[in-house]
Write a protein that holds these residues in place. Structure first.
Motif, PDB file in Angstrom:
ATOM      1  N   THR A  16      -5.351  11.495  51.664  1.00 20.82           N
ATOM      2  CA  THR A  16      -4.965  12.176  50.438  1.00 20.82           C
ATOM      3  C   THR A  16      -4.620  11.112  49.419  1.00 20.82           C
ATOM      4  OG1 THR A  16      -3.636  13.990  49.533  1.00 20.82           O
ATOM      5  CG2 THR A  16      -2.479  12.366  50.908  1.00 20.82           C
ATOM      6  N   THR A  17      -4.540  11.486  48.164  1.00 17.57           N
ATOM      7  CA  THR A  17      -3.996  10.578  47.167  1.00 17.57           C
ATOM      8  C   THR A  17      -2.741  11.212  46.589  1.00 17.57           C
ATOM      9  OG1 THR A  17      -5.351  11.462  45.348  1.00 17.57           O
ATOM     10  CG2 THR A  17      -6.221   9.542  46.554  1.00 17.57           C
ATOM     11  N   ILE A  18      -1.777  10.339  46.306  1.00 19.42           N
ATOM     12  CA  ILE A  18      -0.495  10.780  45.771  1.00 19.42           C
ATOM     13  C   ILE A  18      -0.076   9.796  44.696  1.00 19.42           C
ATOM     14  CG2 ILE A  18       1.910  11.344  46.296  1.00 19.42           C
ATOM     15  CD1 ILE A  18       1.081  11.619  49.260  1.00 19.42           C
ATOM     16  N   SER A  19       0.384  10.303  43.561  1.00 19.50           N
ATOM     17  CA  SER A  19       0.884   9.405  42.520  1.00 19.50           C
ATOM     18  C   SER A  19       2.252   8.876  42.948  1.00 19.50           C
ATOM     19  CB  SER A  19       0.949  10.109  41.167  1.00 19.50           C
ATOM     20  OG  SER A  19       1.775  11.234  41.235  1.00 19.50           O
ATOM     21  N   PRO A  20       2.581   7.650  42.533  1.00 17.00           N
ATOM     22  CA  PRO A  20       3.830   7.019  42.985  1.00 17.00           C
ATOM     23  C   PRO A  20       5.096   7.809  42.663  1.00 17.00           C
ATOM     24  CG  PRO A  20       2.412   5.389  41.970  1.00 17.00           C
ATOM     25  CD  PRO A  20       1.774   6.730  41.726  1.00 17.00           C
ATOM     26  N   VAL A  76       0.879   9.361  64.189  1.00 17.00           N
ATOM     27  CA  VAL A  76      -0.077   8.346  63.739  1.00 17.00           C
ATOM     28  C   VAL A  76       0.532   7.460  62.659  1.00 17.00           C
ATOM     29  CG1 VAL A  76      -2.123   9.722  64.296  1.00 17.00           C
ATOM     30  CG2 VAL A  76      -1.105   9.922  62.023  1.00 17.00           C
ATOM     31  N   ASP A  77       0.026   6.256  62.595  1.00 19.45           N
ATOM     32  CA  ASP A  77       0.385   5.338  61.525  1.00 19.45           C
ATOM     33  C   ASP A  77      -0.466   5.657  60.307  1.00 19.45           C
ATOM     34  OD1 ASP A  77       2.241   3.882  63.059  1.00 19.45           O
ATOM     35  OD2 ASP A  77       0.631   2.681  63.923  1.00 19.45           O
ATOM     36  N   TYR A  78      -0.022   5.148  59.161  1.00 17.10           N
ATOM     37  CA  TYR A  78      -0.800   5.344  57.942  1.00 17.10           C
ATOM     38  C   TYR A  78      -0.798   4.061  57.132  1.00 17.10           C
ATOM     39  CZ  TYR A  78       3.611   5.857  55.412  1.00 17.10           C
ATOM     40  OH  TYR A  78       4.848   5.640  54.859  1.00 17.10           O
ATOM     41  N   SER A  79      -1.784   3.963  56.254  1.00 11.06           N
ATOM     42  CA  SER A  79      -1.868   2.834  55.327  1.00 11.06           C
ATOM     43  C   SER A  79      -2.006   3.390  53.920  1.00 11.06           C
ATOM     44  CB  SER A  79      -3.059   1.942  55.670  1.00 11.06           C
ATOM     45  OG  SER A  79      -4.270   2.677  55.542  1.00 11.06           O
ATOM     46  N   THR A  80      -1.684   2.554  52.939  1.00 12.44           N
ATOM     47  CA  THR A  80      -1.819   2.966  51.541  1.00 12.44           C
ATOM     48  C   THR A  80      -2.501   1.868  50.745  1.00 12.44           C
ATOM     49  OG1 THR A  80       0.331   2.055  50.881  1.00 12.44           O
ATOM     50  CG2 THR A  80       0.294   4.353  51.620  1.00 12.44           C
ATOM     51  N   ARG A  81      -3.169   2.297  49.692  1.00 11.29           N
ATOM     52  CA  ARG A  81      -3.728   1.377  48.695  1.00 11.29           C
ATOM     53  C   ARG A  81      -4.031   2.187  47.452  1.00 11.29           C
ATOM     54  NH1 ARG A  81      -9.327   1.789  47.956  1.00 11.29           N
ATOM     55  NH2 ARG A  81     -10.437   2.871  49.619  1.00 11.29           N
ATOM     56  N   THR A  82      -4.002   1.545  46.304  1.00 13.18           N
ATOM     57  CA  THR A  82      -4.342   2.248  45.071  1.00 13.18           C
ATOM     58  C   THR A  82      -5.834   2.537  45.079  1.00 13.18           C
ATOM     59  OG1 THR A  82      -2.554   1.188  43.865  1.00 13.18           O
ATOM     60  CG2 THR A  82      -4.343   2.127  42.548  1.00 13.18           C
ATOM     61  N   LEU A  83      -6.186   3.800  44.962  1.00 11.52           N
ATOM     62  CA  LEU A  83      -7.589   4.208  44.939  1.00 11.52           C
ATOM     63  C   LEU A  83      -8.089   4.301  43.506  1.00 11.52           C
ATOM     64  CD1 LEU A  83     -10.056   5.119  46.606  1.00 11.52           C
ATOM     65  CD2 LEU A  83      -9.205   7.474  46.349  1.00 11.52           C
ATOM     66  N   PHE A  84      -7.324   4.987  42.668  1.00 12.28           N
ATOM     67  CA  PHE A  84      -7.682   5.119  41.257  1.00 12.28           C
ATOM     68  C   PHE A  84      -6.489   4.644  40.438  1.00 12.28           C
ATOM     69  CE2 PHE A  84     -10.092   8.737  43.209  1.00 12.28           C
ATOM     70  CZ  PHE A  84     -11.336   8.135  43.120  1.00 12.28           C
ATOM     71  N   SER A  85      -6.723   3.636  39.584  1.00 15.17           N
ATOM     72  CA  SER A  85      -5.605   3.057  38.843  1.00 15.17           C
ATOM     73  C   SER A  85      -5.480   3.649  37.440  1.00 15.17           C
ATOM     74  CB  SER A  85      -5.760   1.539  38.744  1.00 15.17           C
ATOM     75  OG  SER A  85      -6.733   1.198  37.778  1.00 15.17           O
ATOM     76  N   ARG A  86      -4.246   3.695  37.013  1.00 12.77           N
ATOM     77  CA  ARG A  86      -3.925   4.201  35.674  1.00 12.77           C
ATOM     78  C   ARG A  86      -4.748   3.493  34.612  1.00 12.77           C
ATOM     79  NH1 ARG A  86       1.515   6.024  33.592  1.00 12.77           N
ATOM     80  NH2 ARG A  86       1.221   6.029  31.355  1.00 12.77           N
ATOM     81  N   TYR A  93      -3.488   7.534  50.823  1.00 12.57           N
ATOM     82  CA  TYR A  93      -2.804   7.503  52.105  1.00 12.57           C
ATOM     83  C   TYR A  93      -3.858   7.850  53.149  1.00 12.57           C
ATOM     84  CZ  TYR A  93       1.813   7.500  49.906  1.00 12.57           C
ATOM     85  OH  TYR A  93       2.929   7.163  49.184  1.00 12.57           O
ATOM     86  N   ARG A  94      -4.013   6.985  54.155  1.00 13.25           N
ATOM     87  CA  ARG A  94      -4.983   7.230  55.228  1.00 13.25           C
ATOM     88  C   ARG A  94      -4.252   7.123  56.559  1.00 13.25           C
ATOM     89  NH1 ARG A  94     -10.271   7.682  56.595  1.00 13.25           N
ATOM     90  NH2 ARG A  94     -10.989   6.600  58.450  1.00 13.25           N
ATOM     91  N   ALA A  95      -4.426   8.147  57.406  1.00 13.99           N
ATOM     92  CA  ALA A  95      -3.727   8.191  58.690  1.00 13.99           C
ATOM     93  C   ALA A  95      -4.678   8.608  59.797  1.00 13.99           C
ATOM     94  CB  ALA A  95      -2.564   9.166  58.621  1.00 13.99           C
TER      95      ALA A  95
END
Length: 177
Positions: free
Chosen positions: A113-117, A135-145, A159-161
């Motif tokens: 999913t994507t979530i804004s900060p 499960v563990d998850y990782s995050t990274r900016t997918l679409f930047s402002r 967020y990927r889990a």
């Protein structure tokens, strides 16, 4: 305080317009066209879930899809819960039931999913779901402002889990919710 009866089910095309109205009531969610909502309720019904109250009114909805390049992944697009149902665990219940169904029926083992900060409620929801899935998850900016939204929308953090195993039943996950 009693919790109202809610039925979780696959959406139908008859949910398209009520979904449009629900999302409009759930600010700051981005509204889509009614046509887009109709497609979410028809073409993406297998990867979405609707919640109706005892009167049959749509009070919750999660839209999702399996990206063509990642068929083992459920991407959750939007979570909407009517104000009358907030604070009762409906979002988590819907999410876990949807994960259970899609994992069983489509061999999905990853969740994105994507979530804004600044969206603490969504962050908490998905972190609870990841914990319940174990499960563990990782995050990274997918679409930047700056790069993708011309400075007019917050970053969208991916967020990927996973991987997770398909539960035996939706009830098994709901008991843990």
């Amino acid at each position: 305080m009693s919790v109202p009866t809610v039925t979780l089910r696959r959406p139908t095309d008859g949910d398209g317009y009520p979904l449009h109205e629900l999302v409009a009531r759930c600010q700051p969610l981005d509204t889509n066209s009614v046509y887009c909502n109709l497609l979410q309720c028809s073409d993406f019904a297998d990867t979405s879930i609707a919640a109706t109250n005892a009167d049959g009114q749509l009070v919750g909805f999660i839209s999702g899809y399996c990206p063509p390049a990642r068929p083992d992944t459920l991407f959750v697009w939007q979570v909407a819960v009517d104000a009358s149902m907030r604070g009762q665990g409906l979002a988590l219940r819907m999410l876990m039931a949807l994960i259970a169904r899609v994992a069983r029926e489509q061999s999905v083992s990853q969740l994105e999913t994507t979530i804004s900060p600044d969206n603490g409620a969504s962050q908490a929801l998905f972190k609870k779901a990841f914990a319940k899935l174990g499960v563990d998850y990782s995050t990274r900016t997918l679409f930047s402002r700056a790069e993708h939204f011309a400075g007019k929308h917050e970053d969208e953090v991916l967020y990927r889990a996973g991987p997770f195993a398909a539960p035996h039943s939706e009830e098994e996950l709901e008991e843990n919710a």
